[in-house]
Design a protein around this motif. Sequence first.
Motif, PDB file in Angstrom:
ATOM      1  N   VAL A  98      27.109  38.041  42.869  1.00  0.00           N
ATOM      2  CA  VAL A  98      27.385  39.294  42.180  1.00  0.00           C
ATOM      3  C   VAL A  98      28.883  39.552  42.285  1.00  0.00           C
ATOM      4  N   LEU A  99      29.503  39.937  41.185  1.00  0.00           N
ATOM      5  CA  LEU A  99      30.912  40.308  41.202  1.00  0.00           C
ATOM      6  C   LEU A  99      31.016  41.803  41.414  1.00  0.00           C
ATOM      7  N   THR A 100      31.845  42.213  42.347  1.00  0.00           N
ATOM      8  CA  THR A 100      32.118  43.637  42.524  1.00  0.00           C
ATOM      9  C   THR A 100      33.566  43.879  42.124  1.00  0.00           C
ATOM     10  N   ARG A 153      35.705  40.671  43.433  1.00  0.00           N
ATOM     11  CA  ARG A 153      35.169  39.983  44.607  1.00  0.00           C
ATOM     12  C   ARG A 153      33.802  39.404  44.278  1.00  0.00           C
ATOM     13  N   ARG A 154      33.575  38.182  44.710  1.00  0.00           N
ATOM     14  CA  ARG A 154      32.271  37.532  44.559  1.00  0.00           C
ATOM     15  C   ARG A 154      31.500  37.701  45.847  1.00  0.00           C
ATOM     16  N   LYS A 189      45.840  45.399  36.260  1.00  0.00           N
ATOM     17  CA  LYS A 189      46.390  44.329  37.083  1.00  0.00           C
ATOM     18  C   LYS A 189      45.271  43.877  38.001  1.00  0.00           C
ATOM     19  N   THR A 190      44.960  42.586  38.021  1.00  0.00           N
ATOM     20  CA  THR A 190      43.797  42.109  38.785  1.00  0.00           C
ATOM     21  C   THR A 190      44.198  41.187  39.918  1.00  0.00           C
ATOM     22  N   LYS A 191      43.333  41.156  40.942  1.00  0.00           N
ATOM     23  CA  LYS A 191      43.454  40.208  42.053  1.00  0.00           C
ATOM     24  C   LYS A 191      42.075  39.749  42.424  1.00  0.00           C
ATOM     25  N   TRP A 192      41.945  38.470  42.780  1.00  0.00           N
ATOM     26  CA  TRP A 192      40.685  37.961  43.314  1.00  0.00           C
ATOM     27  C   TRP A 192      40.673  38.237  44.803  1.00  0.00           C
ATOM     28  N   ALA A 193      39.546  38.721  45.277  1.00  0.00           N
ATOM     29  CA  ALA A 193      39.417  39.006  46.705  1.00  0.00           C
ATOM     30  C   ALA A 193      38.181  38.274  47.216  1.00  0.00           C
ATOM     31  N   GLY A 194      38.198  37.899  48.464  1.00  0.00           N
ATOM     32  CA  GLY A 194      37.036  37.210  49.050  1.00  0.00           C
ATOM     33  C   GLY A 194      36.903  35.792  48.550  1.00  0.00           C
ATOM     34  N   GLY A 195      35.685  35.256  48.663  1.00  0.00           N
ATOM     35  CA  GLY A 195      35.422  33.862  48.306  1.00  0.00           C
ATOM     36  C   GLY A 195      35.272  33.677  46.899  1.00  0.00           C
TER      37      GLY A 195
END
Length: 133
Positions: free
Chosen positions: A72-74, A61-62, A127-133
């Motif tokens: 910041v990436l979390t 998440r950005r 396994k990854t996913k982008w979350a948020g903006g």
Amino acid sequence: MAANKISLADWQAQMKPEGQTAAVQTDANLVYSTDSGRITSDNTARKPTGEAFSDGAVRIRRETKGRGGKAVLTISGIAKPHDELVQLAARLKKKCACGGAVKDGVIEIQGDKRELVEQFLKAEGFKTKWAGG
């Protein structure tokens, strides 16, 4: 009940062993301190571990809110102990050439390097996913 009340000086005299001052001795029966509130018998500080999401994916998440407009990436969802999260964060920081930290089981990486972080985590077997903006 009144028989149980004693003065502070008498209590301190009872609590200190022969030849030792009251300031040096610690009291195991102390239940409250104005310095730090309630005192528990377990003084070991527990370091948080990461918690996995139900689908098993790691969320990248950005975030900029509350950080002065800086990105910041979390990275959350890695179910590993704190020490392993710190080691993974160190490798991520070296790969991205930036700073970061581990807070409450979440890895924070300074800057917006989502693609690089995603490639690194996939190479590590996550396994990854982008979350948020």
